[in-house]
Structure formats: C-alpha cells, structure tokens
Write a protein that holds these residues in place. Structure first.
Motif, short mmCIF file in Angstrom:
data_model
loop_
_atom_site.label_atom_id
_atom_site.label_comp_id
_atom_site.label_asym_id
_atom_site.label_seq_id
_atom_site.Cartn_x
_atom_site.Cartn_y
_atom_site.Cartn_z
N TYR A 1 -9.37 -3.01 -15.69
CA TYR A 1 -8.64 -1.82 -15.30
C TYR A 1 -7.48 -1.52 -16.23
CZ TYR A 1 -8.43 1.84 -11.98
OH TYR A 1 -8.54 3.06 -11.42
N ARG B 201 -5.34 -6.41 -5.25
CA ARG B 201 -5.43 -6.61 -3.80
C ARG B 201 -6.88 -6.46 -3.33
NH1 ARG B 201 -7.37 -3.68 0.33
NH2 ARG B 201 -6.48 -4.34 2.30
N ASP B 202 -7.55 -5.42 -3.81
CA ASP B 202 -8.94 -5.22 -3.40
C ASP B 202 -9.83 -6.36 -3.88
OD1 ASP B 202 -8.15 -2.96 -2.22
OD2 ASP B 202 -9.02 -1.56 -3.66
N ILE C 119 -4.38 4.61 -20.98
CA ILE C 119 -4.18 6.04 -21.11
C ILE C 119 -2.80 6.38 -20.55
CG2 ILE C 119 -5.01 8.31 -20.41
CD1 ILE C 119 -7.75 7.18 -20.19
N GLN D 153 -3.72 13.51 -3.70
CA GLN D 153 -4.28 12.16 -3.69
C GLN D 153 -4.81 11.79 -2.32
OE1 GLN D 153 -1.31 9.63 -5.44
NE2 GLN D 153 -2.05 10.02 -7.50
N GLN E 237 -2.96 -2.59 -6.56
CA GLN E 237 -4.05 -2.18 -5.66
C GLN E 237 -5.38 -2.76 -6.10
OE1 GLN E 237 -4.19 1.99 -4.95
NE2 GLN E 237 -2.33 1.96 -3.72
N VAL E 238 -5.60 -2.79 -7.42
CA VAL E 238 -6.85 -3.36 -7.91
C VAL E 238 -6.91 -4.85 -7.57
CG1 VAL E 238 -8.19 -3.87 -9.97
CG2 VAL E 238 -7.02 -1.69 -9.76
N VAL F 260 -8.26 1.28 -18.50
CA VAL F 260 -8.04 2.62 -17.97
C VAL F 260 -6.55 2.95 -17.98
CG1 VAL F 260 -8.34 4.10 -15.96
CG2 VAL F 260 -10.06 2.38 -16.51
N VAL G 158 1.49 16.14 -5.39
CA VAL G 158 0.57 15.12 -5.90
C VAL G 158 0.10 14.22 -4.77
CG1 VAL G 158 0.35 13.19 -7.49
CG2 VAL G 158 1.61 15.21 -8.18
N VAL H 16 -0.05 5.12 -22.95
CA VAL H 16 0.19 5.92 -24.14
C VAL H 16 0.85 7.24 -23.77
CG1 VAL H 16 -0.95 7.15 -26.01
CG2 VAL H 16 -1.64 4.83 -25.47
N MET I 292 0.84 -1.20 0.00
CA MET I 292 0.00 0.00 0.00
C MET I 292 0.87 1.25 0.00
SD MET I 292 -3.12 0.52 0.00
CE MET I 292 -4.08 1.97 0.04
N ALA J 60 3.05 5.76 -2.96
CA ALA J 60 4.18 6.65 -3.25
C ALA J 60 4.47 6.67 -4.74
CB ALA J 60 5.40 6.20 -2.47
N MET K 193 0.75 16.90 -12.98
CA MET K 193 1.61 15.90 -13.62
C MET K 193 1.79 16.22 -15.11
SD MET K 193 2.10 12.67 -11.83
CE MET K 193 1.20 11.64 -10.72
N ARG L 110 2.48 6.17 -7.16
CA ARG L 110 1.46 6.86 -7.94
C ARG L 110 1.55 8.36 -7.80
NH1 ARG L 110 -3.93 4.01 -6.63
NH2 ARG L 110 -4.50 6.20 -6.63
N ALA L 111 2.21 8.82 -6.76
CA ALA L 111 2.37 10.26 -6.58
C ALA L 111 3.59 10.78 -7.33
CB ALA L 111 2.49 10.60 -5.10
N LEU L 112 4.33 9.88 -7.99
CA LEU L 112 5.50 10.31 -8.74
C LEU L 112 5.20 10.26 -10.23
CD1 LEU L 112 8.41 8.48 -6.91
CD2 LEU L 112 8.07 10.93 -7.07
N PRO L 113 5.48 11.34 -10.96
CA PRO L 113 5.32 11.27 -12.41
C PRO L 113 6.28 10.24 -12.99
CG PRO L 113 5.71 13.53 -11.69
CD PRO L 113 5.96 12.65 -10.52
#
Lengths: 310, 277
Positions: A238, A197-198, A244, B264, A194-195, A241, B260, A247, A137, A142, B212, A144-147
C-alpha cells in the motif's frame, strides 16, 4: 525481471510526458517568447531585438515545431536541462540541492508514518471492536477527509503559534523539519493504520494464528513468527499507492512551510513561468515516484517468498 | 445462523453511513445554491467597515479581511468546487467506461493501445499533471477541469475493463450472442448492471480527490486566482488574520472537511475498493 523492465518503461514515460508538456508550455508562452525570456533574463529595460534573437537561436525557437520537439527531447535524454530562465543558473545545480532537502523531508515522513500508522493499526486489529480500534477509525477517517495543507495549518497554529514550541518555516536547523515531516506523516499514517488494522484483524482470525496461540506460544512470539510478515505485505504494497500522496504532498507542504525542496521550486517556477526549472523539477519528482515504487516492489519480493515463484 | 441475517447487517450499516453522507452533501448543495435562488450578498463586494467582523445575527458567517460577506464567498466557492468536481467526474466517466468496455470487448491491439495511454498518464502523480497543465495556460479553470478529468478517467477505464472482461466471456453473454442479440443489448443487459453498481463509489472518490486538488492548487496560488472565491485560496488569504478572526479561517476548512467527508461516506471504505481496482 519483468518488474524492473516495467519500472524502466514507466521512467521513460515520465520523461516523455514531462518533455511534451513543457515543450507545449514554452511554445505557448504568451507574446513573443524570445522577447519574454530575454526580458526575464536581462531585465525589461535592456531587451532589444539582438538579445531576443540570441535567445531564439539558443532555444531553437525558429525551427519548425516537430524538429524543435525532437531537439527538446534529445536534450532531455542527455539530461541537459538547460539554465533557469529567471536566475540563469544551470537547472541541475539547483535541483541537486533541492532534491537533498526533499529526500530528507520525504524519508523522515515515511519513517515517522511507519512508526505511527502500522503500530496503532496492529494494536487495533489485535483487539477488534475495542476502544483503540474505534478511536483509530474515527481519527483516521477524519484525517483522510482533510487536505494536507489543512493538517499543516492546524499544526502550525497549535505548535508554532499557540504553544510556540516549533518553528513554522525555513530550514536552518533540525527542528524546522518536525512540522512538515509530521504533516506528511499524519496523512500517510491515517491510511497505513487502516490497512494494518484490517490485515491484522484478518490474520488474527486465521486458523494458523489461533493454533499458534492454542499450542501455548507467548503472544509476542505468535505475532513475531506468524503475524508480522503477513501484515507487512499489504502495508508495504500500500505504500506504493501512498507515494502518489507523498509526491503530491511534497508540493503543497513544502510550499506551506517554505521548505526549500523540489516541490517549492516547482510551484515558484510555475509562478515565474520558468520552463526549464518546471521541466527539471517535474522530471525529478516523477522519477522519484518511479524509484520509490521500484523500492516497494523490491521490499515485497524480500518479505513475501510466494512472489519469487511467480 | 441464517444467511439472511448475515447478509442484512452490513447492508444496513452501509446505508446509515451513506445516508449520513448524502445528508451532509445535500445540506452543502442547498447552502451553495440557495443564494442564486433567493438572492444574497455579492461575494466580490468589499466594505472595509465590516472588515473581519465576527458572525452576528445579521450576517451569520461574518466578514473577511476585506469586508466581503463570508456566507456569499463560501457559497460561491462551494459552487465552483462542487461544479468543477461534478463536471470532471462526468467527463471522465463517459469515455472511461466506453473505452474500458471497448478494450475488454475487442482485446488485442486496441486493449494494449488504450492501456498504454492510461499507463503513461498514470506514470506521473495526478497533481503533478494538473499542475503542469495549469502552468501551460494559467488563470484558467478550464485547464484545471481538463487536468482533473485526464487523471480521473483512468480509474474508470481500469475498473470497467477489469469488470467487463469476465462478463463478456461468461456463458450468459455467449448465450445472448447465439440468440442473435446485438452489442447494444449485451451492454445494456449484461455489462451495465455490473458497472453501474460501482459508479457511485468511483464517482464519489473522484469528486473528493478533485475537490482536494482544486483546493490544494488554490492554496499554493497556482490554481484559481483572486478575487475568485475558492476554498484553498480563502484559507491562504485568511491565514494572516487567524488571531483576530479565527472564525473566518475555520469556515472554509470546515466546509472542505464536510464536503470530502460526505463524499467518502458515500463511497464507503477505500481499502476494499483500491484492491479490486
């Protein structure tokens, strides 16, 4: 059937949007467009009005806007993408080669992410609240918060410069693929973990899953017969989604690692205002997005028999 | 087990996450806008004497390769990112919600027409659309703003439409109509409370993806141009100096990460949100 029709419509919309935007782009090139393009093609020293007139005739710059737009779209429909304003090569020839590189990168990234994400996610979901669950988690939040480019930079600094293990740019041999593919895969895996895991946590709590355990099936068999398909559906859905992200990521990551794919070409074309290449690259990337989504539709159809009745 | 306890625990945990997000965000906003109030170094002023100087008690954040104050540049870049993101989110939110309610209310042709427009914009991945718009008029943050808003409004439209439709068909709204209340009352009384609950969540996600995107475009040198301070651009500028001055490269990375992450945290888990959308 409806699904296929929808995707076809989406493909047409992609082509139209790209066509419209690139048409506006070529109309709005600052200065006299014909001179500018002629200069880009023949060099600034040898441009004269004859060369500009030739370019204008070739690109229909003298016609009224609506008519020119029609011709522009007609060329697009015939898949005649024209020639690059900078190199003079046919756009198609360049795109075909770049598409190969991009697909290589994208497919490796997807496979790698499917290897990392769902596996860890399922293990975490089976053991909810455990050490792995909480660790995963934290790491995936973390990530996902990084580009993407920051993740890529981090990998370059660690593996390329500090450890000197892997090459950081180019595409001469297989090892060049590792870092860019891994960069994309980490971002994808952060979400799919995460998907997974849920989904796994939900399935593991369901009555049919507990019953399968109660009747004495070994853990692996319970998972294979009762868990796998149920978990696979949200993961695959997922993925649609996530494409995107893929790409968009291709554009950034290819530029960062100098991977000679379509994203790299697109950024360079925008830099050089090479409209036919922009058009071709955006079109191919948009269509790639549509095709990947259609593939996801197909996979869901195979995995989940409930959808066949609907 | 009483249902009260059951309902309270997740709410409490949520508020902890949210307040942490709010705390980080508030810190960043203060850092970004304080120089405007108390004054600070000019983000464009070069002084090669200071080139790549590490943080010291005089300059807490050190200097970049051209001897520009990192603190001033970070603050200016944050103002750009946060400002542009906020502006795009608000610009996307207003027409997105209005069109969503309109589509749900009128249904039929209007619904399908707006739906078709949003579908056609959604056909291209968002960053690609923004990239192409910036190619039309380069060097112009207005195009970035336009492109990002154009991508973001769709999410608002779709969520609002999906939420508003069952509300507008509910017996409560029917009763209000029969009592003679007009559309404004129905919107304010029945639709708005439901929609406003998810505004923050959508807005935070929208702002995060806007930030981003701005950084990614700066990073591939297509978005904002130098010498304007921008986080992605700063990273690519400072990358060649990472060995001499890792602190300089790490600062914009840390800032974008915090920004970010805060958004989030404010928005909550993504998975559940996407599925309802």
């Amino acid at each position: 059937m409806r699904m296929i029709l929808n995707r076809l419509l989406q493909a047409v919309l992609v082509a139209f949007t790209v066509g419209l935007l690139t048409f506006i782009m070529i109309r709005l090139l600052p200065g006299d467009v014909a001179y500018r393009i002629a200069a880009g093609r023949y060099g600034y020293d040898v441009v004269d009005s004859a060369a500009a007139a030739k370019v204008a005739a070739e690109l229909d710059l003298n016609r009224p806007a609506i008519e020119a737009f029609g011709l522009w779209l007609y060329d697009l429909v015939r898949l005649d993408l024209g020639t690059s304003l900078v190199s003079g090569e046919p756009v198609w020839d360049e795109l075909v080669m770049q598409l190969g590189h991009t697909l290589q990168l994208a497919v490796s990234a997807i496979l790698l992410s499917l290897l990392i994400g769902p596996l860890l996610g399922i293990l975490a979901g089976l053991n909810r609240g455990g050490f792995l669950d909480r660790g995963l988690m934290l790491v995936s939040t973390a990530l996902r918060a990084l580009p993407q480019f920051v993740v890529g930079l981090g990998l370059i600094v660690i593996f390329g410069l500090m450890l000197n293990l892997l090459p950081t740019a180019g595409h001469a041999h297989g090892s060049h693929l590792v870092l860019p593919a891994f960069t994309l895969a980490l971002g994808l895996a952060a979400v799919s973990a995460q998907v997974a895991r849920d989904a796994m946590a939900e399935v593991a709590q369901s009555q049919f899953y507990r019953f399968a355990r109660t009747k004495g099936l070994p853990e692996w068999q319970v998972f294979r017969r009762h868990g796998l398909r149920n978990v696979a559906v949200p993961i695959v859905t997922y993925l649609g989604v996530q494409f995107i992200y893929l790409v968009e990521g291709v554009v950034v990551v290819e530029t960062l690692f100098a991977w000679p794919g379509i994203g790299h070409a697109l950024v360079h074309a925008i830099f050089g205002r090479d409209v036919p290449v922009i058009q071709g690259a955006a079109l191919v990337m948009g269509l790639m997005f549509v095709v990947l989504n259609a593939a996801v539709d197909g996979f869901c159809y195979i995995i989940d028999p409930r959808r066949r009745d609907a | 087990m009483s249902s009260l306890v059951f309902a309270q625990t997740p709410a409490l945990r949520f508020s902890l996450r949210k307040s942490l997000g709010l705390f980080i965000l508030a810190g960043l906003v203060v850092f970004a806008f304080l120089p405007l109030i108390i004054g600070g170094a000019d983000p464009l002023k070069q002084s090669l004497r200071h080139s790549l100087q590490p943080p010291s008690s005089a300059a807490w954040f050190g200097y970049d390769h051209l001897g520009r104050s990192m603190a001033a540049r970070l603050a200016a870049a944050l103002r750009l990112s946060l400002g542009l993101a906020l502006l795009s989110v608000v610009t996307a939110m207003v027409p997105g919600i209005l069109l969503g309610v309109l589509a749900a209310w009128r249904g039929g042709f209007i619904d399908r027409a707006i739906g078709a427009v949003s579908e056609s914009l959604l056909a291209l991945p968002g960053l690609l659309l923004v990239l192409m718009l910036t190619a039309i008029v380069p060097d112009n943050p207005a195009m970035l703003y336009l492109g990002i808003s154009l991508v973001l409004w769709i999410e608002y439209f779709r969520v609002t439409r999906a939420l508003a439709r069952p509300i507008l068909n509910s017996p409560a709204v029917e009763a209000s109509r029969l009592l003679g209340f007009g559309p404004v009352y129905i919107l304010k009384r029945h639709v708005w409370p439901e929609i406003s609950a998810i505004l923050l969540r959508l807005g935070a996600f929208g702002a995060a993806s806007a930030i981003m995107a701005i950084a990614a475009l700066g990073f591939v040198s297509v978005g904002v141009r130098p010498p304007t301070p921008e986080l992605g651009l700063m990273m690519i500028e400072l990358l060649p100096y990472y060995e001499e001055a890792p602190h300089a490269l790490l600062q914009p990375i840390a800032v974008i990460f915090l920004m970010v992450l805060a958004l989030q945290l404010l928005a909550g888990r993504q998975n559940s949100g996407k599925e309802t959308a």
